[in-house]
Structures are given as structure tokens and as C-alpha cells.
Scaffold this active site. Structure first.
Site, PDB file in Angstrom:
ATOM      1  N   ARG A   9       0.864  -1.186   0.000  1.00  0.00           N
ATOM      2  CA  ARG A   9       0.000   0.000   0.000  1.00  0.00           C
ATOM      3  C   ARG A   9       0.896   1.229   0.000  1.00  0.00           C
ATOM      4  NH1 ARG A   9      -2.739  -3.683   3.273  1.00  0.00           N
ATOM      5  NH2 ARG A   9      -4.825  -4.121   2.474  1.00  0.00           N
ATOM      6  N   ASN A  60      -4.928   3.679  -2.089  1.00  0.00           N
ATOM      7  CA  ASN A  60      -6.283   3.982  -1.621  1.00  0.00           C
ATOM      8  C   ASN A  60      -6.402   5.500  -1.572  1.00  0.00           C
ATOM      9  OD1 ASN A  60      -7.370   1.250  -0.980  1.00  0.00           O
ATOM     10  ND2 ASN A  60      -5.533   1.219   0.277  1.00  0.00           N
ATOM     11  N   HIS A  74      11.228  -7.376   4.154  1.00  0.00           N
ATOM     12  CA  HIS A  74      11.753  -6.703   2.978  1.00  0.00           C
ATOM     13  C   HIS A  74      11.394  -7.487   1.719  1.00  0.00           C
ATOM     14  CE1 HIS A  74      14.958  -9.588   4.095  1.00  0.00           C
ATOM     15  NE2 HIS A  74      15.063  -9.740   2.778  1.00  0.00           N
ATOM     16  N   GLU A 122      15.989  -5.286  -0.207  1.00  0.00           N
ATOM     17  CA  GLU A 122      17.330  -5.850  -0.102  1.00  0.00           C
ATOM     18  C   GLU A 122      17.877  -6.080  -1.505  1.00  0.00           C
ATOM     19  OE1 GLU A 122      19.483  -9.475   2.305  1.00  0.00           O
ATOM     20  OE2 GLU A 122      17.482  -9.844   1.489  1.00  0.00           O
TER      21      GLU A 122
END
Length: 126
Positions: A9, A60, A74, A122
Site C-alpha cells: 500500500r 487507496n 523486505h 534488499e
């Protein structure tokens, strides 16, 4: 079965798309607005969805921030050379939060980059 995508998100969709396409060199594969639900989905990756796992960014429209909690770790991306990748990312304005070098208890070379929403990525090479 296969892994299709990972969803994040994001608060500023264009800023996130720019980060993933301009700094991490992904391609915007598709984007769709859902006015009735007041959200937009954007799918990015290093190849077509039919053959690759991709990243889904969800924006959103009426949400200005998220609580990441402490469960997220990650996303890992393989690069040819972690040191070179970090130099390029820095030159493009990306934020390296763990400089390249061997992992603490091993020899794998890695680094960490933070995206515009604070998600950790990463970078790894063989």
C-alpha cells in the site's frame, strides 16, 4: 502453483511508480483505477506477469498514511553487482540505508534501500 505478486500500500502512487521504474529499473506493466472503490492498482516488474512475480502497488485514494507494524521484513532483488547498483541508486536520489558489504554472519554481499513509503528492499548478488 506459482507466486504471482507482492502487494504494497502506497500513499503517493506516482512517486512510488517513479521510484520503482526510474531507480530500480522495473517496468510499469499495467495500471487501473477503480473509482467506485476509490483505489488504483499498479503492477510493476522485470518481465511479463505471465512469467514473473511482480509488485502490486495499491493506492487507496482517501488514505494518507499507513502503520507498517513490525511484521514486514523486505523485498529482495537480485542485482549483478550490489556496489554498482547502490552507486546508481544514490545518483538517482535513492536512499541506501545499509551500505553494500558482506552480511553479518556470512559472505553474501547485500545492501538495503528504502522506498518512498519506507518499505525496505534488499539488494543481493551472487
Amino acid at each position: 502453483m506459482r507466486l504471482l505478486h507482492t502487494m504494497l500500500r502506497v500513499t503517493d502512487l506516482q512517486k512510488s511508480i517513479s521510484f520503482y521504474t526510474e531507480i530500480l529499473n522495473m517496468k510499469l506493466l499495467r495500471r487501473k483505477d477503480f473509482p467506485d472503490g476509490k483505489f488504483t492498482l499498479a503492477f510493476l516488474g522485470y518481465g511479463p506477469e505471465s512469467d514473473n512475480t511482480v509488485l502490486e502497488l495499491t493506492h487507496n485514494w482517501e488514505t494518507s498514511s499507513y502503520d507498517m507494524g513490525n511484521a514486514y521484513g523486505h523485498i529482495a532483488i537480485e542485482v549483478e553487482d550490489v556496489y554498482d547498483a547502490c552507486e546508481k541508486i544514490k545518483s538517482l536520489g535513492g536512499q541506501i540505508v545499509r551500505e553494500p558489504g558482506p552480511m553479518k554472519h556470512g559472505s553474501t554481499i547485500l545492501a538495503f534501500v528504502r522506498d518512498p513509503d519506507g518499505y525496505m528492499i534488499e539488494l543481493l548478488s551472487d
